[in-house]
Design a protein around this motif. Structure first.
Motif, short mmCIF file in Angstrom:
data_model
loop_
_atom_site.label_atom_id
_atom_site.label_comp_id
_atom_site.label_asym_id
_atom_site.label_seq_id
_atom_site.Cartn_x
_atom_site.Cartn_y
_atom_site.Cartn_z
N HIS A 199 0.88 -1.26 -0.06
CA HIS A 199 0.09 -0.13 -0.03
C HIS A 199 1.07 1.25 0.03
O HIS A 199 2.07 1.08 0.17
CB HIS A 199 -0.98 -0.03 0.94
N VAL A 200 0.18 2.36 -0.12
CA VAL A 200 0.93 3.76 -0.20
C VAL A 200 1.99 3.77 0.81
O VAL A 200 2.83 4.42 0.88
CB VAL A 200 0.04 4.77 -0.68
N GLY A 201 1.68 3.50 2.07
CA GLY A 201 2.44 3.91 3.33
C GLY A 201 3.83 3.04 3.24
O GLY A 201 5.01 3.66 3.32
N HIS A 202 3.60 1.96 2.73
CA HIS A 202 5.18 1.35 2.21
C HIS A 202 5.91 1.92 1.14
O HIS A 202 6.95 1.89 1.25
CB HIS A 202 4.49 -0.45 1.83
N LEU A 203 5.18 2.36 0.08
CA LEU A 203 5.85 3.09 -0.98
C LEU A 203 6.55 4.39 -0.48
O LEU A 203 7.64 4.67 -0.77
CB LEU A 203 4.66 3.26 -2.25
N ARG A 204 5.77 5.09 0.19
CA ARG A 204 6.33 6.21 0.94
C ARG A 204 7.68 5.73 1.61
O ARG A 204 8.80 6.55 1.34
CB ARG A 204 5.31 6.91 1.76
N SER A 205 7.58 4.91 2.62
CA SER A 205 8.87 4.73 3.24
C SER A 205 9.80 4.07 2.42
O SER A 205 10.98 4.45 2.61
CB SER A 205 8.29 3.83 4.40
N THR A 206 9.64 3.49 1.53
CA THR A 206 10.87 2.95 0.47
C THR A 206 11.23 4.21 -0.38
O THR A 206 12.51 4.05 -0.29
CB THR A 206 9.83 2.14 -0.72
N ILE A 207 10.33 4.97 -0.57
CA ILE A 207 10.92 6.08 -1.36
C ILE A 207 12.06 6.86 -0.54
O ILE A 207 13.09 7.49 -0.83
CB ILE A 207 9.85 7.16 -1.89
N ILE A 208 11.51 7.09 0.81
CA ILE A 208 12.26 7.91 1.76
C ILE A 208 13.69 7.13 2.14
O ILE A 208 14.68 7.53 1.90
CB ILE A 208 11.56 8.19 3.06
N GLY A 209 13.52 5.83 2.21
CA GLY A 209 14.59 5.11 2.27
C GLY A 209 15.59 5.00 1.14
O GLY A 209 16.73 5.20 1.31
N GLU A 210 15.03 4.93 -0.09
CA GLU A 210 15.86 5.11 -1.20
C GLU A 210 16.45 6.33 -1.08
O GLU A 210 18.04 6.38 -1.61
CB GLU A 210 15.29 4.85 -2.43
N ALA A 211 16.07 7.45 -1.10
CA ALA A 211 16.66 8.93 -0.99
C ALA A 211 17.69 8.75 0.19
O ALA A 211 18.89 9.39 -0.21
CB ALA A 211 15.61 9.88 -0.75
N VAL A 212 17.60 8.34 1.14
CA VAL A 212 18.52 8.25 2.22
C VAL A 212 19.72 7.34 1.68
O VAL A 212 21.10 7.85 2.03
CB VAL A 212 17.83 7.84 3.52
N CYS A 213 19.54 6.31 1.41
CA CYS A 213 20.70 5.34 0.80
C CYS A 213 21.50 6.13 -0.19
O CYS A 213 22.67 5.80 -0.03
CB CYS A 213 19.89 4.13 0.51
N ARG A 214 20.71 6.81 -1.27
CA ARG A 214 21.52 7.45 -2.12
C ARG A 214 22.45 8.50 -1.44
O ARG A 214 23.54 8.55 -1.86
CB ARG A 214 20.45 8.05 -3.10
N LEU A 215 22.04 9.13 -0.56
CA LEU A 215 22.60 10.31 0.00
C LEU A 215 23.91 9.80 1.11
O LEU A 215 24.85 10.29 0.76
CB LEU A 215 21.85 11.09 1.17
N LEU A 216 23.61 8.76 1.57
CA LEU A 216 24.75 8.11 2.36
C LEU A 216 25.62 7.40 1.61
O LEU A 216 26.78 7.53 1.64
CB LEU A 216 24.09 6.82 3.27
N GLU A 217 25.30 6.73 0.37
CA GLU A 217 26.38 6.23 -0.50
C GLU A 217 27.14 7.22 -1.22
O GLU A 217 28.22 7.04 -1.47
CB GLU A 217 25.51 5.34 -1.65
N PHE A 218 26.31 8.23 -1.43
CA PHE A 218 27.12 9.39 -2.20
C PHE A 218 28.18 10.02 -1.25
O PHE A 218 29.23 10.21 -1.56
CB PHE A 218 26.30 10.61 -2.42
N CYS A 219 27.99 9.94 -0.01
CA CYS A 219 28.76 10.19 1.07
C CYS A 219 30.11 9.12 1.62
O CYS A 219 30.84 9.28 2.33
CB CYS A 219 28.46 10.78 2.47
N GLY A 220 29.94 7.85 0.64
CA GLY A 220 30.89 6.86 0.95
C GLY A 220 30.67 5.90 1.86
O GLY A 220 31.41 5.06 2.00
N ASN A 221 29.29 5.79 2.18
CA ASN A 221 28.96 4.92 3.21
C ASN A 221 28.39 3.50 2.23
O ASN A 221 27.89 3.57 1.35
CB ASN A 221 27.70 5.05 4.04
#
Length: 184
Positions: A1-23
């Motif tokens: 449902h949309v709640g899972h999609l929202r948290s997935t999108i937020i998680g993906e954004a955070v992952c991309r930022l952390l990976e960009f910083c070398g994590n």
């Protein structure tokens, strides 16, 4: 449902930022969690498709709208005490390795994955699966460790609990029906 999609999108954004910083980031998706909802869906699927054998029968199941399927199952769960009891029993069977329940659970996960993939591909989201089911075979040994240390209290009805000082509610590590909950 949309709640899972929202948290997935937020998680993906955070992952991309952390990976960009070398994590080094692990994108864990809890597809395949099990609990009352899956017990309910297993029971509803058994009733809707009585000839279904489980895993591998994905083409026999026509669930084009997972949300509508869930809502129908939830409605039945709320209206029928017998259906509710069977759903709860299915959770214990699932956690105990019952072949039929595991097959239907796998089928439901496959249907979900197929639908998630469409959205994830479109949004360029990558994940690794590691749901509650991953921990299932590890739980009894952990409960035994607590028991060996004298920390388990068997409550009325047989539930295994751990009372934590200053915590008003105990951790229930095994329910009276033998199933495991989130505390486990």
């Amino acid at each position: 449902h949309v709640g899972h999609l929202r948290s997935t999108i937020i998680g993906e954004a955070v992952c991309r930022l952390l990976e960009f910083c070398g994590n080094d980031v692990k994108r864990i998706n809890h597809v395949g969690d099990w609990g009352t909802q899956f017990g309910m869906l297993i029971q509803f699927l058994k009733e809707e498709y009585p000839d279904l054998k489980g895993e591998g029968d994905i083409d026999q199941v026509n669930i084009t709208d997972l949300t509508a399927f869930y809502k129908k199952a939830k409605e039945r769960f709320d209206e029928s005490p017998e259906f509710k009891k069977m759903s709860q029993t299915n959770v214990v069977k699932l956690q105990s390795g019952d072949k039929e329940c595991l097959g239907i659970w796998q089928l439901l996960c496959d249907i979900s994955r197929r639908e998630f993939k469409k959205v994830y591909d479109r949004l360029d989201i990558t994940t690794e699966e590691c749901g509650e089911s991953f921990y299932n075979d590890k739980i009894p040994a952990v409960i035994q460790e607590f028991d060996d240390a004298g920390l388990i209290s068997i409550e009325e009805g047989g539930a295994k609990c751990i009372f934590v000082p200053k915590a008003p509610i105990p951790l229930m590590v095994q329910k009276s029906d033998g199933g495991f909950g989130y505390d486990s």
